[in-house]
Design an enzyme around this catalytic site. Structure first.
Site, PDB file in Angstrom:
ATOM      1  N   GLY A 116       0.825  -1.208   0.000  1.00 26.80           N
ATOM      2  CA  GLY A 116       0.000   0.000   0.000  1.00 26.80           C
ATOM      3  C   GLY A 116       0.857   1.254   0.000  1.00 26.80           C
ATOM      4  O   GLY A 116       0.553   2.237  -0.675  1.00 26.80           O
ATOM      5  N   GLN A 191       0.121   7.699   4.205  1.00 26.06           N
ATOM      6  CA  GLN A 191       0.167   7.368   2.775  1.00 26.06           C
ATOM      7  C   GLN A 191      -0.563   8.430   1.952  1.00 26.06           C
ATOM      8  O   GLN A 191      -0.072   8.861   0.915  1.00 26.06           O
ATOM      9  CB  GLN A 191      -0.429   5.979   2.552  1.00 26.06           C
ATOM     10  N   ASP A 342       0.068  -0.061  12.829  1.00 28.08           N
ATOM     11  CA  ASP A 342       0.449  -1.400  12.347  1.00 28.08           C
ATOM     12  C   ASP A 342       0.634  -2.404  13.490  1.00 28.08           C
ATOM     13  O   ASP A 342       0.855  -3.592  13.247  1.00 28.08           O
ATOM     14  CB  ASP A 342       1.756  -1.313  11.543  1.00 28.08           C
ATOM     15  N   ARG A 373      -8.052  -6.149   9.431  1.00 30.58           N
ATOM     16  CA  ARG A 373      -7.300  -6.684  10.581  1.00 30.58           C
ATOM     17  C   ARG A 373      -8.154  -6.819  11.838  1.00 30.58           C
ATOM     18  O   ARG A 373      -7.798  -7.612  12.721  1.00 30.58           O
ATOM     19  CB  ARG A 373      -6.050  -5.829  10.847  1.00 30.58           C
TER      20      ARG A 373
END
Ligand code: S3P
Length: 463
Positions: A116, A191, A342, A373
C-alpha cells in the site's frame, strides 16, 4: 535487470541449521528469548529512500535499507520511472536521481505487489509530472481503497482511471503543472499525506494538508533532509497541518535507515509473553509518531528499558531491553492509534495473555489494511480459544489461557502471520500459520532470527 538491482528475494527463509521455512510454519512453546535480536531496516523510510533518491539531483547512498519484497517493488518501480538504482558490494544502495520533474512513463504497468505504501506514494510521484503509469498489485492490494489518494491528486490536475470503487489497476496521467494542494484528509494517513506532498513538489505555490491527528512524518522530515521547505504543526484541536513550498529542487542526501519499530514489535511482545525471556533489541527507530506500542506495553506493565537514546542519520534511535512480564489490560486511547496503527494485531496477541480486558478504540483504519485486521485478528484469536469482542472501530480482548492447536491462514498479511506465530509461543498447543511467504514483504529472515534467539518455529507441511 542485473543482480545489483532491486530483484525480489526468493520466498521463504533459511534457518541457521539450513532448514527452509516455506509457506507453512508451526510455532510452539520455548524456554524464553535471549541474546540480541537485530531487526531489519524501517519499511517506511526504505520506501521513501528509493523514491526521494530517485527524484533528487545527484547520487544518494542509503545504508540499512530493508530488502523486503515491498521495498524492492518500490525500487523496481522507481527504476522503471527512470531512476538509476544499484546495490553496492557493502550492502548499501546507491540511487542516482533525475530530479522532481525528470521521470519517464514506464513501458509496463508498475506492480507494487502487496505494498500500500509503495503504490500510494508512487501515485503521488506520477501525478505531479506529465507522465502516464498504470499501477497494479496482488490480490490483497487490489481490494484496498485508492480513491482516498487519487481524489486529492485529481484535484491537483492529474487524470485518473480505476476499476470500480477506485480499486487497482489504476492509471494516472500527471499534470503538466500541478495545482498546489489544499487538502483536508478524513483519516490520519501518512500514505495519503505523502502522496499529496510528492505530487506537490512540482506545484506552483504552497500546498497545505491537514489530517485529524499526526500520522508518521517520515516524508516531511526526509523532504527537509533533501532540501525542501516543509513546515508542520499540531494545532490545539490535535489536527496536524503540513505546508510545502512547491517547485522544489531536491538535492541528493545520504540516508541511514534505522531499524523498524513495527518489526521490533514482534520480538518485543514475544519476549514479554514468554517466561525466561531477557532480550536486547538495539538501534530501533524512536520517532514519537511510531512508538505508541512501546508506550502501551509499558502502561500494561511490560518491563521494557529504553537506553542509549541518540540521533543517527537525523533519526531518533534507541536500544530496547525487554524481559518477561505479567501484563495487565488497559484502555488504549483512540488518539494513540496513528502512532501504532500497524501494531494492533500484535497488541491483541499480547492482550490475550494480560490480566483483564484490553480495549482498543478508534481503530477503523485496521479494516482497510492488508486484510480487515479487526475481523482477521478477532476470528483468529477466537479460533485459538481466546475471547475478543469487536465492532466497526474497536476491539476488546479478554486475557485468558489460549488453547491453540489450530491452523491460521495469513491471507497475504505479513503482520497477521507474525502475530499468530507469536501467539503459538504461549498457547497450550502449537499454532500453524499458512501463507508465511508474505512475511518477506516486511521482515525477511523473521523465523530464522526468532529461532536464533530461542524460539521454536519449524517448517510445517501443508498449503
Ligand atoms: C505507512 C503508513 C501507514 C502504515 C503502513 C506504512 C507509510 O498507513 O499502515 O504500513 O509508510 O506511510 P496509513 O498511513 O495509510 O495509515
Amino acid at each position: 535487470m542485473s543482480d545489483t538491482t532491486p530483484s525480489a528475494p526468493s520466498a521463504g527463509t533459511t534457518s541457521s541449521a539450513g532448514q527452509l521455512f516455506g509457506e507453512t510454519i508451526m510455532s510452539g512453546q520455548h524456554g524464553g528469548l535471549g541474546g540480541q535480536f537485530d531487526v531489519p531496516g524501517d519499511k517506511s523510510i526504505s520506501h521513501r529512500s528509493f523514491i526521494l533518491g530517485g527524484m533528487a539531483i545527484g547520487t544518494t547512498r542509503v545504508t540499512g535499507i530493508l530488502e523486503g519484497d515491498d521495498v524492492l517493488a518500490t525500487g523496481r518501480a522507481m527504476q522503471a520511472l527512470g531512476a538509476d538504482i544499484e546495490r553496492l558490494p557493502d550492502n548499501s544502495w546507491q540511487i542516482t536521481g533525475v530530479g522532481t520533474n525528470g521521470l519517464v512513463s514506464p513501458d509496463a504497468p508498475l506492480d507494487l505487489g502487496n505494498s500500500g505504501t509503495g503504490v500510494r506514494l508512487l501515485m503521488g510521484v506520477v501525478a505531479g509530472q506529465p507522465i502516464t503509469a498504470t499501477f497494479c498489485g496482488d490480490e490483497s492490494l487490489s481490494k484496498r481503497p485508492m480513491a482516498r489518494v487519487t481524489d486529492p491528486l485529481e484535484q491537483m490536475g492529474a487524470k485518473v482511471t480505476s476499476r470500480e470503487g477506485g480499486r487497482l489497476p489504476v492509471t494516472i496521467t500527471g499534470a503538466e503543472t500541478p495545482l498546489a494542494a489544499d487538502h483536508t484528509s478524513k483519516v490520519a494517513s501518512a500514505q495519503i499525506k505523502s502522496a499529496v506532498l510528492l505530487a506537490a513538489l512540482n506545484a506552483r505555490g504552497t500546498s497545505i494538508i491537514r489530517e485529524p491527528h499526526a500520522s508518521r512524518d517520515h516524508t516531511e522530515s526526509m523532504l527537509r533532509h533533501f532540501g525542501a521547505s516543509v513546515r508542520q504543526a499540531v494545532q490545539e484541536d490535535d489536527t496536524h497541518h503540513i505546508e510545502l513550498d512547491g517547485e522544489v529542487v531536491l538535492k541528493a542526501a545520504d540516508i541511514i535507515v534505522p531499524r523498524d519499530p513495527s518489526s521490533a514489535a514482534f520480538p518485543m511482545v514475544a519476549a514479554l509473553l514468554t517466561e525466561g525471556s531477557d532480550l536486547h533489541i538495539p538501534g530501533i527507530g524512536m520517532n514519537p509518531l511510531r512508538t505508541g506500542l512501546i508506550t502501551t506495553l509499558i502502561e500494561m506493565g511490560g518491563d521494557i528499558t529504553i537506553s542509549n537514546e541518540r540521533i543517527e542519520g537525523g533519526e531518533a534511535v534507541a536500544d530496547l531491553h525487554v524481559r518477561h512480564s505479567q501484563l495487565t489490560g488497559i484502555d488504549v486511547p483512540p488518539e494513540r492509534a496513528a502512532s501504532m496503527i500497524d501494531e494492533y494485531p500484535i497488541l491483541a496477541i499480547a492482550a490475550t495473555q494480560a490480566h483483564g480486558e484490553t480495549r482498543m478504540t478508534g481503530v477503523a483504519e485496521l479494516r482497510v489494511k492488508e486484510t480487515d485486521r479487526i475481523a482477521v485478528v478477532a476470528d483468529g484469536i477466537a479460533a485459538c480459544g481466546g475471547t475478543v469482542r469487536y465492532d466497526e472501530d474497536s476491539m476488546t480482548v479478554t486475557g485468558a489461557p489460549v488453547a491453540g492447536g489450530v491452523t491460521i491462514a495469513s491471507q497475504h498479511d505479513h503482520r497477521i502471520a507474525m502475530s499468530f506465530l507469536t501467539l503459538g509461543m504461549v498457547s497450550q498447543n502449537p499454532i500453524t500459520v499458512t501463507g508465511c511467504g508474505t512475511i518477506n514483504t516486511s521482515f525477511p529472515r523473521f523465523a530464522e532470527l526468532m529461532n536464533g534467539c530461542g524460539a521454536n518455529l519449524t517448517a510445517g507441511t501443508g498449503a
